[in-house]
Design an enzyme around this catalytic site. Structure first.
Site, mmCIF file in Angstrom:
data_model
loop_
_atom_site.group_PDB
_atom_site.id
_atom_site.type_symbol
_atom_site.label_atom_id
_atom_site.label_comp_id
_atom_site.label_asym_id
_atom_site.label_seq_id
_atom_site.Cartn_x
_atom_site.Cartn_y
_atom_site.Cartn_z
ATOM 1 N N SER A 1 43.591 49.625 38.252
ATOM 2 C CA SER A 1 42.308 49.040 38.652
ATOM 3 C C SER A 1 41.622 49.895 39.705
ATOM 4 O O SER A 1 42.279 50.567 40.500
ATOM 5 C CB SER A 1 42.569 47.631 39.222
ATOM 6 O OG SER A 1 41.421 47.146 39.866
ATOM 7 N N TYR B 1 47.552 41.730 45.331
ATOM 8 C CA TYR B 1 47.250 42.086 43.928
ATOM 9 C C TYR B 1 46.934 43.578 43.836
ATOM 10 O O TYR B 1 47.551 44.312 43.061
ATOM 11 C CB TYR B 1 46.064 41.274 43.387
ATOM 12 C CG TYR B 1 45.482 41.926 42.162
ATOM 13 C CD1 TYR B 1 44.335 42.717 42.253
ATOM 14 C CD2 TYR B 1 46.130 41.829 40.947
ATOM 15 C CE1 TYR B 1 43.835 43.377 41.138
ATOM 16 C CE2 TYR B 1 45.633 42.494 39.827
ATOM 17 C CZ TYR B 1 44.496 43.265 39.937
ATOM 18 O OH TYR B 1 44.011 43.928 38.845
ATOM 19 N N LYS C 1 49.041 47.085 42.072
ATOM 20 C CA LYS C 1 48.517 48.140 41.189
ATOM 21 C C LYS C 1 48.855 49.513 41.770
ATOM 22 O O LYS C 1 49.261 50.436 41.068
ATOM 23 C CB LYS C 1 47.003 47.999 41.009
ATOM 24 C CG LYS C 1 46.582 46.778 40.207
ATOM 25 C CD LYS C 1 47.196 46.786 38.803
ATOM 26 C CE LYS C 1 46.801 45.570 37.995
ATOM 27 N NZ LYS C 1 47.452 45.524 36.673
ATOM 28 N N ASN D 1 34.787 46.939 36.238
ATOM 29 C CA ASN D 1 34.686 45.483 36.060
ATOM 30 C C ASN D 1 34.488 45.100 34.602
ATOM 31 O O ASN D 1 33.370 45.188 34.086
ATOM 32 C CB ASN D 1 33.535 44.939 36.919
ATOM 33 C CG ASN D 1 33.912 44.933 38.387
ATOM 34 O OD1 ASN D 1 34.266 45.974 38.951
ATOM 35 N ND2 ASN D 1 33.872 43.768 38.997
HETATM 36 C C1 WQD Z 1 31.725 41.052 41.437
HETATM 37 C C2 WQD Z 1 30.597 40.878 42.437
HETATM 38 C C3 WQD Z 1 31.118 39.417 44.261
HETATM 39 C C4 WQD Z 1 31.460 35.765 41.918
HETATM 40 C C5 WQD Z 1 37.550 41.742 40.617
HETATM 41 C C6 WQD Z 1 38.911 42.128 41.063
HETATM 42 C C7 WQD Z 1 39.269 43.468 40.497
HETATM 43 C C8 WQD Z 1 39.093 43.450 39.004
HETATM 44 C C9 WQD Z 1 37.695 43.016 38.617
HETATM 45 C C10 WQD Z 1 41.224 43.053 38.020
HETATM 46 C C11 WQD Z 1 31.093 40.885 43.873
HETATM 47 C C12 WQD Z 1 29.993 38.844 43.403
HETATM 48 C C13 WQD Z 1 31.281 37.092 42.282
HETATM 49 C C14 WQD Z 1 30.537 34.786 42.348
HETATM 50 C C15 WQD Z 1 29.285 36.500 43.470
HETATM 51 N N1 WQD Z 1 40.029 42.580 38.413
HETATM 52 N N2 WQD Z 1 30.220 37.444 43.037
HETATM 53 N N3 WQD Z 1 29.475 35.196 43.113
HETATM 54 O O1 WQD Z 1 35.613 41.355 42.959
HETATM 55 O O2 WQD Z 1 34.421 43.368 41.934
HETATM 56 O O3 WQD Z 1 36.639 42.690 41.084
HETATM 57 O O4 WQD Z 1 37.485 41.722 39.205
HETATM 58 O O5 WQD Z 1 41.611 44.186 38.052
HETATM 59 O O6 WQD Z 1 40.612 43.722 40.824
HETATM 60 O O7 WQD Z 1 38.878 42.247 42.467
HETATM 61 O O8 WQD Z 1 34.673 41.262 40.600
HETATM 62 O O9 WQD Z 1 33.377 39.576 39.380
HETATM 63 O O10 WQD Z 1 34.821 38.812 41.352
HETATM 64 O O11 WQD Z 1 32.743 40.112 41.764
HETATM 65 O O12 WQD Z 1 28.315 36.842 44.175
HETATM 66 O O13 WQD Z 1 30.644 33.566 42.052
HETATM 67 O O14 WQD Z 1 30.001 39.610 42.214
HETATM 68 O O15 WQD Z 1 30.825 39.222 45.624
HETATM 69 O O16 WQD Z 1 30.116 41.524 44.661
HETATM 70 P P1 WQD Z 1 35.287 42.178 41.773
HETATM 71 P P2 WQD Z 1 33.933 39.856 40.739
#
Ligand code: WQD
Length: 341
Positions: free
Chosen positions: A125, A150, A154, A179
Site C-alpha cells: 500500500s 495496519y 505492510k 486508492n
Molecule cells: C480518502 C480521503 C479522507 C471518508 C485508506 C487506507 C489505505 C488504503 C486506501 C488499504 C481522505 C476523506 C474519507 C469520509 C472524507 N487502504 N474522507 N470523508 O485514508 O486515503 O486510504 O484506503 O490499503 O491504507 O488508509 O482513503 O477513502 O479513507 O479517504 O472526507 O467519510 O477522503 O479524509 O482525505 P485513505 P479514504
C-alpha cells in the site's frame, strides 16, 4: 495454471480472480469470510462463466495452511490479499493486525519456500510512504514510520518478503496500491463495506442512494488548492489487471530482481471536493455534505508516479475518475436492490 488468491472474495481479490480467469488461469480462492461473503463466488462465476475453487480457511492456522499446500502442490503462483485492513481498528487492536497480517504471511511463505519455484504477489500500500515529501511518489521515495499498525504490517510484510527471497526460490512482486475504487462494469461484484464505510467513495455512493444522511468531509484546511486532501483514485479493475501482468512477469521469469516493487495508481491526484463534484456529474444528483474537522492519521496528498509500472509491466490505468465513480454508483444501485429483497 493454478493460481491461489488469498482473500479472493474480498474487494480487490474478487476483481483479480475475474481477470485471472479471463486470462485462462485456474483460480483457487482461500477466504476466512471474516470481511466478505460467499455470494461473491457466484458473482465471479456470473461474469466469467467459471466458478473458482473455494476453501474457507483461516491463514492464522499454520496446520491448515500446511494441509492446504499438501493438497494443492500444483500451484504456480500466489496472490496474497488476505489481511485485516481497517486503519482505525488497527490502532485499537494492534495484536489482531500483527497476528493476522504478519502471521498469515509467514505461514504462507514457509509453504512456498519448500517449493522448487514460487511466484508471490503481495498486496502492499502507498501507506508505506506516509506523507511523502515529493509528488508524484516514486518507488524509491523513503519509507516513513507507519502511522498505524495496519500500515506497519505492510512495511513489515515487505521487509519479510525481501529477506525471504534472498534465501529461497521465491520470486515476488510488491504492489503498492493507491486508492482502489469502483466495481466491475457488470455490477456483479464490487465493494461490500460492512457497517459504516470508512473509505470516501463507498460513503459517497451510500449517501447518494440515501443510506447515509450526508457525507462528512474531514477537513478543508489542508495546504491544497481547495483545502481538501488529495489522493490517487484507481479503478479496481485496472488494479486487478496489474496483478495479472505482475504474475505473468514472474511466470515468464522476466523479473530482474527477486522482489520488485511497483506503485499502482493512475498518476493523477483528485481532492475530496473534486471527487464529490465528479460523483454529482455521473449520478446527476447533488450530494449532501458538510465540512467537519480533520480525521487523525490522514495525510495531505498522495498520488503515484506510475512510470515504472507503465514501462516495466507495460501496464497503465485505463479508467478515469468519472468512469470509476460511474461503476461504483451502478454497483451501489444494484446491490441495494439485492439487499432490499
Ligand atoms: C480518502 C480521503 C479522507 C471518508 C485508506 C487506507 C489505505 C488504503 C486506501 C488499504 C481522505 C476523506 C474519507 C469520509 C472524507 N487502504 N474522507 N470523508 O485514508 O486515503 O486510504 O484506503 O490499503 O491504507 O488508509 O482513503 O477513502 O479513507 O479517504 O472526507 O467519510 O477522503 O479524509 O482525505 P485513505 P479514504
Amino acid at each position: 495454471m493454478k493460481i491461489l488468491v488469498t482473500g479472493g472474495l474480498g474487494f480487490i481479490g474478487s476483481h483479480t480472480a475475474v481477470e485471472l480467469q479471463n486470462q485462462g488461469f485456474d483460480v483457487v480462492i482461500i477466504d476466512d469470510l471474516s470481511n466478505s461473503s460467499i455470494e461473491v463466488l457466484e458473482g465471479i462465476s456470473r461474469i466469467t462463466g467459471k466458478t473458482p475453487a473455494f476453501e474457507k480457511l483461516d491463514l492464522r492456522e499454520k496446520s491448515a495452511v500446511q494441509d492446504f499446500f499438501k493438497r494443492h502442490a500444483d500451484i504456480s503462483g500466489v496472490i496474497h490479499f488476505a489481511a485485516s485492513k481497517a486503519v482505525g481498528e488497527s490502532v485499537e487492536n494492534p495484536l489482531l493486525y500483527y497476528e493476522n497480517n504478519i502471521g498469515s504471511l509467514v505461514y504462507l511463505l514457509q509453504e512456498l519456500e519448500k517449493k522448487n519455484e514460487a511466484n508471490f504477489i503481495f498486496s502492499s500500500s502507498c501507506t508505506v510512504y506516509g506523507q511523502a515529501g515529493k509528488m508524484p511518489i516514486t518507488e524509491d521515495a523513503p519509507i516513513q514510520e507507519a502511522v498505524s499498525p495496519y500500515g506497519n504490517t505492510k512495511q513489515i510484510g515487505e521487509e519479510i518478503i525481501k529477506d525471504v527471497v534472498k534465501v529461497s526460490n521465491i520470486n515476488a512482486v510488491l504492489l503498492r496500491y493507491f486508492n482502489p475504487i469502483g466495481a466491475h462494469p457488470s455490477a456483479e461484484i464490487g465493494e461490500l463495506p460492512i457497517g459504516v464505510p470508512q473509505n470516501l467513495v463507498p460513503f459517497i455512493t451510500q449517501t447518494g442512494i440515501g443510506l447515509r444522511e450526508e457525507l462528512s468531509v474531514f477537513g478543508d484546511d489542508y495546504p491544497t488548492p481547495d483545502g481538501t486532501c488529495i489522493r490517487d483514485y484507481i479503478h479496481v479493475v485496472d488494479l486487478a489487471k496489474a496483478h495479472v501482468v505482475a504474475l505473468q512477469r514472474l511466470l515468464q521469469k522476466k523479473n530482474t530482481e527477486k522482489a520488485e516493487v511497483f506503485n499502482v495508481g493512475t498518476g493523477k491526484g483528485s481532492s475530496v471536493l473534486e471527487v464529490i463534484k465528479a460523483f454529482e456529474k455521473v449520478s446527476g444528483q447533488k450530494l449532501p455534505y458538510k465540512i467537519v474537522g480533520r480525521r487523525s492519521g490522514d495525510i495531505t496528498v498522495a498520488y503515484a508516479n506510475t512510470n515504472k509500472a507503465n514501462a516495466v509491466l507495460n501496464w497503465k490505468a485505463q479508467s478515469t475518475l468519472e468512469e470509476a465513480l460511474t461503476s461504483a454508483w451502478k454497483w451501489e444501485q444494484k446491490i441495494r436492490k439485492v439487499l432490499a429483497k
